[in-house]
Design a protein around this motif. Structure first.
Motif, PDB file in Angstrom:
ATOM      1  N   LEU A 242      51.385  22.590  59.257  1.00 36.31           N
ATOM      2  CA  LEU A 242      49.996  22.250  59.584  1.00 36.31           C
ATOM      3  C   LEU A 242      49.785  20.764  59.847  1.00 36.31           C
ATOM      4  CD1 LEU A 242      48.051  24.487  57.029  1.00 36.31           C
ATOM      5  CD2 LEU A 242      48.448  24.909  59.468  1.00 36.31           C
ATOM      6  N   PHE A 243      50.774  19.935  59.528  1.00 36.74           N
ATOM      7  CA  PHE A 243      50.615  18.488  59.682  1.00 36.74           C
ATOM      8  C   PHE A 243      50.206  18.070  61.100  1.00 36.74           C
ATOM      9  CE2 PHE A 243      52.142  14.158  60.364  1.00 36.74           C
ATOM     10  CZ  PHE A 243      51.631  13.509  59.245  1.00 36.74           C
ATOM     11  N   PRO A 244      50.865  18.585  62.163  1.00 33.72           N
ATOM     12  CA  PRO A 244      50.451  18.184  63.517  1.00 33.72           C
ATOM     13  C   PRO A 244      49.045  18.653  63.882  1.00 33.72           C
ATOM     14  CG  PRO A 244      52.638  19.172  63.537  1.00 33.72           C
ATOM     15  CD  PRO A 244      52.042  19.454  62.199  1.00 33.72           C
ATOM     16  N   VAL A 245      48.557  19.698  63.240  1.00 36.54           N
ATOM     17  CA  VAL A 245      47.194  20.160  63.515  1.00 36.54           C
ATOM     18  C   VAL A 245      46.186  19.129  63.031  1.00 36.54           C
ATOM     19  CG1 VAL A 245      45.517  21.984  63.072  1.00 36.54           C
ATOM     20  CG2 VAL A 245      47.936  22.565  63.330  1.00 36.54           C
ATOM     21  N   VAL A 246      46.459  18.532  61.873  1.00 34.45           N
ATOM     22  CA  VAL A 246      45.560  17.530  61.306  1.00 34.45           C
ATOM     23  C   VAL A 246      45.641  16.211  62.086  1.00 34.45           C
ATOM     24  CG1 VAL A 246      44.977  16.227  59.219  1.00 34.45           C
ATOM     25  CG2 VAL A 246      45.786  18.595  59.042  1.00 34.45           C
ATOM     26  N   PHE A 247      46.866  15.830  62.491  1.00 33.96           N
ATOM     27  CA  PHE A 247      47.067  14.537  63.172  1.00 33.96           C
ATOM     28  C   PHE A 247      47.420  14.729  64.648  1.00 33.96           C
ATOM     29  CE2 PHE A 247      47.974  13.775  58.688  1.00 33.96           C
ATOM     30  CZ  PHE A 247      47.238  12.632  58.448  1.00 33.96           C
ATOM     31  N   ALA A 248      46.809  15.717  65.281  1.00 34.71           N
ATOM     32  CA  ALA A 248      47.128  16.028  66.672  1.00 34.71           C
ATOM     33  C   ALA A 248      46.813  14.861  67.608  1.00 34.71           C
ATOM     34  CB  ALA A 248      46.369  17.282  67.115  1.00 34.71           C
ATOM     35  N   GLU A 249      45.788  14.089  67.281  1.00 25.72           N
ATOM     36  CA  GLU A 249      45.378  12.987  68.152  1.00 25.72           C
ATOM     37  C   GLU A 249      46.097  11.677  67.841  1.00 25.72           C
ATOM     38  OE1 GLU A 249      43.419  13.568  70.693  1.00 25.72           O
ATOM     39  OE2 GLU A 249      43.239  15.660  70.103  1.00 25.72           O
ATOM     40  N   ASN A 250      46.797  11.637  66.727  1.00 27.59           N
ATOM     41  CA  ASN A 250      47.466  10.395  66.315  1.00 27.59           C
ATOM     42  C   ASN A 250      48.960  10.512  66.622  1.00 27.59           C
ATOM     43  OD1 ASN A 250      48.435   8.089  64.998  1.00 27.59           O
ATOM     44  ND2 ASN A 250      46.827   8.216  63.433  1.00 27.59           N
ATOM     45  N   ARG A 251      49.357  10.084  67.806  1.00 29.12           N
ATOM     46  CA  ARG A 251      50.748  10.200  68.242  1.00 29.12           C
ATOM     47  C   ARG A 251      51.667   9.330  67.399  1.00 29.12           C
ATOM     48  NH1 ARG A 251      51.107  12.032  73.761  1.00 29.12           N
ATOM     49  NH2 ARG A 251      52.971  10.769  74.045  1.00 29.12           N
ATOM     50  N   TYR A 252      51.166   8.199  66.911  1.00 25.62           N
ATOM     51  CA  TYR A 252      51.996   7.298  66.119  1.00 25.62           C
ATOM     52  C   TYR A 252      52.398   7.939  64.797  1.00 25.62           C
ATOM     53  CZ  TYR A 252      53.450   3.222  63.430  1.00 25.62           C
ATOM     54  OH  TYR A 252      54.167   2.346  62.647  1.00 25.62           O
ATOM     55  N   VAL A 253      51.445   8.564  64.114  1.00 26.82           N
ATOM     56  CA  VAL A 253      51.729   9.214  62.836  1.00 26.82           C
ATOM     57  C   VAL A 253      52.733  10.345  63.040  1.00 26.82           C
ATOM     58  CG1 VAL A 253      50.746  10.587  60.961  1.00 26.82           C
ATOM     59  CG2 VAL A 253      49.531   8.576  61.792  1.00 26.82           C
ATOM     60  N   LEU A 254      52.570  11.118  64.107  1.00 28.11           N
ATOM     61  CA  LEU A 254      53.516  12.191  64.405  1.00 28.11           C
ATOM     62  C   LEU A 254      54.914  11.647  64.652  1.00 28.11           C
ATOM     63  CD1 LEU A 254      51.460  14.599  66.724  1.00 28.11           C
ATOM     64  CD2 LEU A 254      52.304  15.058  64.424  1.00 28.11           C
ATOM     65  N   HIS A 255      54.983  10.525  65.376  1.00 29.59           N
ATOM     66  CA  HIS A 255      56.284   9.904  65.654  1.00 29.59           C
ATOM     67  C   HIS A 255      56.955   9.444  64.359  1.00 29.59           C
ATOM     68  CE1 HIS A 255      59.301   7.546  67.858  1.00 29.59           C
ATOM     69  NE2 HIS A 255      59.089   6.607  66.946  1.00 29.59           N
ATOM     70  N   ILE A 256      56.192   8.803  63.483  1.00 27.10           N
ATOM     71  CA  ILE A 256      56.751   8.311  62.221  1.00 27.10           C
ATOM     72  C   ILE A 256      57.222   9.467  61.352  1.00 27.10           C
ATOM     73  CG2 ILE A 256      56.213   7.120  60.070  1.00 27.10           C
ATOM     74  CD1 ILE A 256      56.625   5.275  62.475  1.00 27.10           C
ATOM     75  N   MET A 257      56.441  10.539  61.277  1.00 26.65           N
ATOM     76  CA  MET A 257      56.842  11.680  60.469  1.00 26.65           C
ATOM     77  C   MET A 257      58.097  12.346  61.042  1.00 26.65           C
ATOM     78  SD  MET A 257      56.328  13.375  57.745  1.00 26.65           S
ATOM     79  CE  MET A 257      54.700  12.877  57.212  1.00 26.65           C
ATOM     80  N   THR A 258      58.162  12.454  62.363  1.00 31.06           N
ATOM     81  CA  THR A 258      59.357  13.023  63.004  1.00 31.06           C
ATOM     82  C   THR A 258      60.575  12.154  62.727  1.00 31.06           C
ATOM     83  OG1 THR A 258      57.926  13.860  64.772  1.00 31.06           O
ATOM     84  CG2 THR A 258      60.298  13.912  65.169  1.00 31.06           C
ATOM     85  N   LEU A 259      60.403  10.849  62.793  1.00 34.87           N
ATOM     86  CA  LEU A 259      61.493   9.925  62.493  1.00 34.87           C
ATOM     87  C   LEU A 259      61.928  10.052  61.032  1.00 34.87           C
ATOM     88  CD1 LEU A 259      63.209   7.630  63.728  1.00 34.87           C
ATOM     89  CD2 LEU A 259      61.465   6.024  62.937  1.00 34.87           C
ATOM     90  N   ALA A 260      60.972  10.236  60.140  1.00 31.75           N
ATOM     91  CA  ALA A 260      61.298  10.423  58.721  1.00 31.75           C
ATOM     92  C   ALA A 260      62.116  11.691  58.514  1.00 31.75           C
ATOM     93  CB  ALA A 260      60.009  10.476  57.896  1.00 31.75           C
ATOM     94  N   PHE A 261      61.797  12.753  59.231  1.00 33.01           N
ATOM     95  CA  PHE A 261      62.574  13.996  59.140  1.00 33.01           C
ATOM     96  C   PHE A 261      64.018  13.770  59.595  1.00 33.01           C
ATOM     97  CE2 PHE A 261      58.666  16.992  59.689  1.00 33.01           C
ATOM     98  CZ  PHE A 261      58.288  16.709  58.396  1.00 33.01           C
ATOM     99  N   ILE A 262      64.183  12.992  60.661  1.00 30.33           N
ATOM    100  CA  ILE A 262      65.531  12.711  61.174  1.00 30.33           C
ATOM    101  C   ILE A 262      66.339  11.921  60.143  1.00 30.33           C
ATOM    102  CG2 ILE A 262      66.809  11.393  62.924  1.00 30.33           C
ATOM    103  CD1 ILE A 262      64.583  12.133  64.903  1.00 30.33           C
ATOM    104  N   TYR A 263      65.719  10.903  59.575  1.00 34.21           N
ATOM    105  CA  TYR A 263      66.411  10.121  58.554  1.00 34.21           C
ATOM    106  C   TYR A 263      66.742  10.985  57.329  1.00 34.21           C
ATOM    107  CZ  TYR A 263      65.240   5.765  61.012  1.00 34.21           C
ATOM    108  OH  TYR A 263      65.140   4.755  61.934  1.00 34.21           O
ATOM    109  N   THR A 264      65.864  11.922  57.009  1.00 31.84           N
ATOM    110  CA  THR A 264      66.114  12.807  55.866  1.00 31.84           C
ATOM    111  C   THR A 264      67.361  13.651  56.088  1.00 31.84           C
ATOM    112  OG1 THR A 264      63.735  12.910  55.426  1.00 31.84           O
ATOM    113  CG2 THR A 264      65.110  14.589  54.385  1.00 31.84           C
TER     114      THR A 264
END
Length: 340
Positions: free
Chosen positions: A20-42
């Motif tokens: 559900l995270f992208p549904v809440v931050f659908a308009e904030n591309r930066y937050v989505l990018h940071i979270m995606t990057l965090a998943f990659i580092y994980t």
């Protein structure tokens, strides 16, 4: 039974929140990018955890293998014209082959000698990427990496779709790590970590098992690197530097080395702190350094390990309170009669 249900409910809840995270931050591309990057580092940190946390071998070349996976995808797609998915598969295989070759030599050493050897190997990978300009672009970097090829109607040209793609690979990686840890292979790795000499006495081939663990570890690094290339579409030699490897190590130690949730907790915590302290990027290690030092001193098993320890103590205390101490009955007949 209730403990198992609570654990499953927690996993399901986390997965629902991630979906559900992208549904809440659908308009904030930066937050989505940071979270995606965090998943990659994980994903990369989970690979490090297999070797360092469960096998007891600290490799400081992890960022180098992360960079190999990333540059292989970048080179194969931009210069080789290959499909992204084929390039990703080949990058993982190539990274594991390089890891196998390096591991055959590196695992002849032990403990801090192994760490120093892999640190040198990682720096050599960095120099190779930095100086081989015809292939890697050198300090200018490798640009123009295409987005992943479409799978049927699904196109990976938006931050939301890339988020879900990386989330899928993160869940898959965690599933694989869990299966490894709870298998006989995982028990073997833990036995080697606890005492390599004792493991040898019960018939475990420690050298082969450490090599397999090393190859699995770099495989996760290669996967994370390939996804990183697809996300950023630009690569520079700094992703193979010592700063990156110590960042991965910091995420692992603070989260909880040798735990299944530690890599996720540590990476998310520090990625969040980095964004909160965005204005202090140049001095972030001056902030994170003391935090890491305090965690190592007071919570050597990380935040997750400390949590498990506290929960275990609370349960033990409740158990002792539920079970009253039985009074000791002393037979006095023998004493009164003078018998010893």
């Amino acid at each position: 039974m209730s403990k198992l249900l609570n654990k499953r409910m927690g996993i399901i809840l986390l997965l629902i929140l991630a979906i559900l995270f992208p549904v809440v931050f659908a308009e904030n591309r930066y937050v989505l990018h940071i979270m995606t990057l965090a998943f990659i580092y994980t994903i990369a940190v989970y690979g490090m955890n297999i070797l360092a946390g469960y096998t007891g071998q600290l490799s400081l070349a992890h960022a180098g293998f992360f960079a190999i996976g990333a540059y292989m995808v970048g080179i194969l797609t931009t210069k080789g014209g290959l499909n992204f998915w084929l390039a990703l598969l080949l990058s993982i295989v190539f990274t594991m082959v390089i890891g196998l070759a390096l591991g055959l030599i590196a695992l002849r050493t032990k403990e801090h000698f192994f760490a120093i050897y892999t640190l040198i190997a990682g720096y050599l990978i960095y120099l190779l990427i930095d100086k081989w300009e015809d292939l890697t672009g050198g300090v200018r970097g490798l640009i123009g990496i295409p987005v992943p090829n479409a799978i049927g109607p699904i196109e990976f040209n938006s931050p939301i779709v890339m988020y879900y793609l990386v989330l899928f690979f993160l869940v898959l990686s965690i599933f694989i790590v869990v299966r490894i840890v709870y298998s006989l292979t995982g028990r073997t790795y833990i036995a080697i970590r606890n005492s390599e000499e004792l493991a040898q006495t019960i018939g475990i081939n420690t050298r082969i098992n450490k090599l397999i663990s090393f190859v699995l570890s770099v495989g996760f690094a290669g996967l994370a690197g390939g996804l990183y290339a697809a996300l950023t579409r630009f690569l520079g030699p700094e992703i193979a530097g010592t700063t990156m490897v110590f960042t991965f190590l910091m995420y692992l130690i603070v989260g909880g080395i040798g735990t299944l949730v530690g890599p996720l907790v540590g990476t998310m915590l520090f990625m969040g702190l980095e964004q909160y302290l965005h204005g202090f990027q140049e001095h972030r290690m001056l902030i994170f350094g003391p935090i890491l030092t305090l965690v190592v001193i007071f919570y050597p098993t990380g935040l997750v390990g400390a949590y498990y320890s506290i929960v275990a103590k609370v349960r033990h205390r409740k158990k002792m309170q539920r079970e009253p101490v039985q009074p000791v009955q002393v037979e006095t007949s023998n004493v009164q009669s003078g018998e010893v």
